[in-house]
Write an enzyme that holds these catalytic residues in place. Structure first.
Site, PDB file in Angstrom:
ATOM      1  N   ARG A   1      -6.538   5.950   0.188  1.00 36.30           N
ATOM      2  CA  ARG A   1      -7.203   6.999  -0.584  1.00 36.30           C
ATOM      3  C   ARG A   1      -6.450   7.345  -1.865  1.00 36.30           C
ATOM      4  NH1 ARG A   1     -11.090   8.989   2.873  1.00 36.30           N
ATOM      5  NH2 ARG A   1     -10.493   8.845   5.057  1.00 36.30           N
TER       6      ARG A   1
ATOM      7  N   CYS B   1       0.824  -1.209   0.000  1.00 38.14           N
ATOM      8  CA  CYS B   1       0.000   0.000   0.000  1.00 38.14           C
ATOM      9  C   CYS B   1       0.863   1.266   0.000  1.00 38.14           C
ATOM     10  CB  CYS B   1      -0.997  -0.031   1.156  1.00 38.14           C
ATOM     11  SG  CYS B   1      -2.396   1.052   0.842  1.00 38.14           S
TER      12      CYS B   1
ATOM     13  N   GLU C   1      -2.042  -9.133   3.005  1.00 41.71           N
ATOM     14  CA  GLU C   1      -1.925  -9.814   4.320  1.00 41.71           C
ATOM     15  C   GLU C   1      -3.286 -10.145   4.924  1.00 41.71           C
ATOM     16  OE1 GLU C   1      -0.812  -6.803   3.620  1.00 41.71           O
ATOM     17  OE2 GLU C   1      -1.452  -5.311   5.097  1.00 41.71           O
TER      18      GLU C   1
ATOM     19  N   HIS D   1      -3.805  -4.756   0.239  1.00 38.42           N
ATOM     20  CA  HIS D   1      -3.189  -5.363   1.440  1.00 38.42           C
ATOM     21  C   HIS D   1      -3.388  -6.876   1.391  1.00 38.42           C
ATOM     22  CE1 HIS D   1      -2.506  -1.711   3.926  1.00 38.42           C
ATOM     23  NE2 HIS D   1      -3.487  -1.224   3.192  1.00 38.42           N
TER      24      HIS D   1
HETATM   25  N1  GLN Z   1      -1.610   6.745   2.933  1.00 43.53           N
HETATM   26  C1  GLN Z   1      -1.839   5.998   1.744  1.00 43.53           C
HETATM   27  C2  GLN Z   1      -3.239   6.215   1.177  1.00 43.53           C
HETATM   28  O1  GLN Z   1      -4.137   6.558   1.910  1.00 43.53           O
HETATM   29  C3  GLN Z   1      -1.598   4.523   1.977  1.00 43.53           C
HETATM   30  C4  GLN Z   1      -2.553   3.909   2.937  1.00 43.53           C
HETATM   31  C5  GLN Z   1      -2.101   2.576   3.451  1.00 43.53           C
HETATM   32  O2  GLN Z   1      -0.907   2.242   3.385  1.00 43.53           O
HETATM   33  N2  GLN Z   1      -3.026   1.807   3.981  1.00 43.53           N
HETATM   34  O3  GLN Z   1      -3.460   6.023   0.022  1.00 43.53           O
END
Ligand code: GLN
Length: 542
Positions: free
Chosen positions: A464, A383, A511, A509
């Site tokens: 986001r 992410c 995981e 993600h």
């Molecule tokens: N801060 C980033 C976003 O909101 C990644 C978020 C995360 O790693 N869960 O897109």
């Protein structure tokens, strides 16, 4: 006919109530029963999405996009059933619904009260869960500790439920702590007695007691004491001991005789348990002797329980690859002051940059990614880790100086990571990220496709920002391989650098879907590569 097992906790929090709940579930599953679980959380948040994971622990995302308490992650890693927002009932949701109905006028002029209106709503949620899941047994875990004011409506609701259901259809398991002070050297049962007294004061009587002990199983003398003071059979007192791997606890409790007793108390016919698969899995965790060292890169503040699923996915993968995994937390902010400090990463078999938010520490993570890429250390970015890997690549390989995410630098000269227009209009924080499982198309022939064994996958999201469509071409021309895109909007989902030993970033993600019996493919690819590279083997053919 649904059976209910209620699980409460006493003395203090953090005794592993979720694990005991899952262990009971597993004991029933291996006997052929269909099991589901509902976590009742007495806090007033509607869900865990707005809670600080550095204090409260990881926010676990379900397929339906629900942002759950991390116990739901434990449920998914132990039990077979699929879980959804219906498996978590918070006080926030319960009150929100009661107040919604009050505003609607549904209570027909009545004074709306905790009893019966709030407790009725709690019972409705539990029974709805039972009905929807068609489970033989519903596990109801009550968060918090007996004696907490905020937990009272839930305990009162289960008191009523036990009264309303047939005696044989419910059983109550209470988890307590039996401490042993080294100066005294003897386990102390008094806190357990007090905790049961608290329960009795609100009309609940435990049928089984699980004592969390630090020094092995309780001996007869202490079990008898608990049984005698708490009004239950001695064979209904169990010890939740320290286990080297979590997945061992169901076997430990089964060996103490818990499975047959639960089945007996619930009036189930007692099918023979089949532990073969679970035992094999646990053995595969214990057997390997080689250890790989993984550098988890982030800020110290992020330590704690925030990355439970990442740690577990690495362990699942290590068991499959035939090694053990040691995870060291590497503070990347220090790289920002002295870039030479990033050399420490050369001593690791793999570098992992997990999810995260905000500017602080971001540059240090980019330095870590750069070190991994240039020195060919197996790398996995999750992410935020994927987004920062894209930024590192943009700056150093595509010549986009000052490339950044608008999350960190809103006026970045090259906003390679940016908000989608629909995210720009959002002002409310709760439940508004891109959440849950979306369909993803994986490029045939890519390493990702080989690892997954398919070109269509579903993975869970919680973010986001996205790779900015304006930069797709420039990045790809410079050699970035985006080997997966979301089915609907064609957003970039996976970054690979195929000429590296292993370099992968995922916008999702993975995981959250890793299971001890089915490790997440990107994690497995990463761990297997780290292990092979350590052993001096050629790049693995996935
Ligand atoms: N801060 C980033 C976003 O909101 C990644 C978020 C995360 O790693 N869960 O897109």
């Amino acid at each position: 006919m649904t059976k209910y097992v209620f699980i409460t906790g006493g003395v203090l929090s953090g005794l592993g109530k979720g694990l005991v709940t899952c262990s009971i579930g597993k004991m029933l599953e291996v006997r052929g029963y269909k099991v589901t679980a509902i976590k009742c959380d007495p806090y007033l948040n509607v869900d865990a999405g707005t809670m600080n994971p550095y204090i409260h622990g990881e926010v676990f995302v379900l397929d339906d996009g629900y942002e759950a308490d991390m116990d739901l992650g434990t449920y998914e890693r132990f039990l077979k059933g699929g879980f959804s927002k219906f498996n978590n009932a918070t006080s926030g949701q319960i009150y929100q619904e009661v107040i919604r109905r009050e505003r609607e006028g549904s209570y027909l002029g009545k004074c709306v009260q905790i009893i019966p209106h709030v407790t009725d709503e709690i019972k409705r949620r539990i029974r709805l869960m039972a009905e929807k899941s068609e489970a033989d047994v519903v596990l109801v875990e009550i968060g918090g500790t007996v004696g907490d004011i905020e937990g009272l409506p839930f305990l009162e609701a289960i008191r009523q439920l036990i009264y309303e259901e047939k005696r044989v259809d419910t059983t109550l398991v209470h988890l307590t702590l039996v401490p042993t002070l080294s100066a005294v050297g003897e386990p102390k049962t008094k806190p357990t007695q007090h905790s049961v007294k608290e329960l009795r004061a609100i009309g609940l009587k435990p049928d089984l007691i699980v004592a969390r002990t630090e020094f092995g199983r309780l001996e007869h003398e202490y079990k008898a004491k608990i049984a005698g003071t708490c009004n239950l059979e001695e064979r209904a007192v169990f010890s939740s001991i320290n286990v080297s791997i979590l997945y061992d606890l169901p076997l430990e409790l089964e060996n103490q005789g818990m499975g047959p007793l639960i089945v007996e108390y619930l009036g189930l016919n007692g099918n023979k348990p089949d532990w073969a698969e679970w035992t094999d899995m646990v053995t595969s965790y214990k057997k390997p002797t080689d250890v790989i060292n993984i550098a988890m890169c982030g800020k110290y503040a992020e330590l704690a329980d925030c990355y439970v699923s990442v740690n577990e996915a690495l362990r699942h993968s290590a068991a499959k690859a035939g090694c053990q995994v040691n995870i060291d937390w590497i503070e990347t902010e220090v790289f920002e002051e002295n870039i030479k400090k990033a050399k420490i990463l050369d001593g690791y078999d793999g570098v992992l940059v997990p999810g995260g938010f905000g500017l602080r520490g971001a540059e240090g993570k980019i330095i870590a990614i750069n070190r991994a890429r240039v020195y060919n250390i197996p790398f996995l970015g999750i992410c935020y880790g994927f987004q920062l890997a894209t930024i590192e690549f943009a700056r150093n390989m595509a010549g986009l100086e000052g490339a950044h995410s608008t999350e960190c630098v809103p006026e970045a000269p090259h906003p390679v990571i940016d908000l989608l227009p629909e995210q720009k209009e959002i002002s409310k924080m709760g439940g508004t990220m891109r959440l849950g499982a979306n369909k993803i198309e994986v490029e045939a022939g890519s390493m990702a496709a080989r690892l997954y064994g398919t070109t269509e996958i579903k993975e869970r999201h919680r973010h986001r920002w996205e790779v900015n469509v304006e930069y797709f071409e420039m990045l790809e021309k410079a050699g970035a391989k985006f080997t997966a895109v979301s089915k609907e909007k064609k957003l970039k989902e996976i970054l690979e650098l195929p000429d590296k030993y292993f370099f992968m970033g995922t916008q999702f993600h993975p995981e959250f879907k890793s299971r001890p019996w089915a490790p997440s493919p990107p994690y497995y690819g990463f761990v297997k590569s780290a292990y092979d590279k350590k052993m001096g083997k050629p790049k693995p053919e996935f």
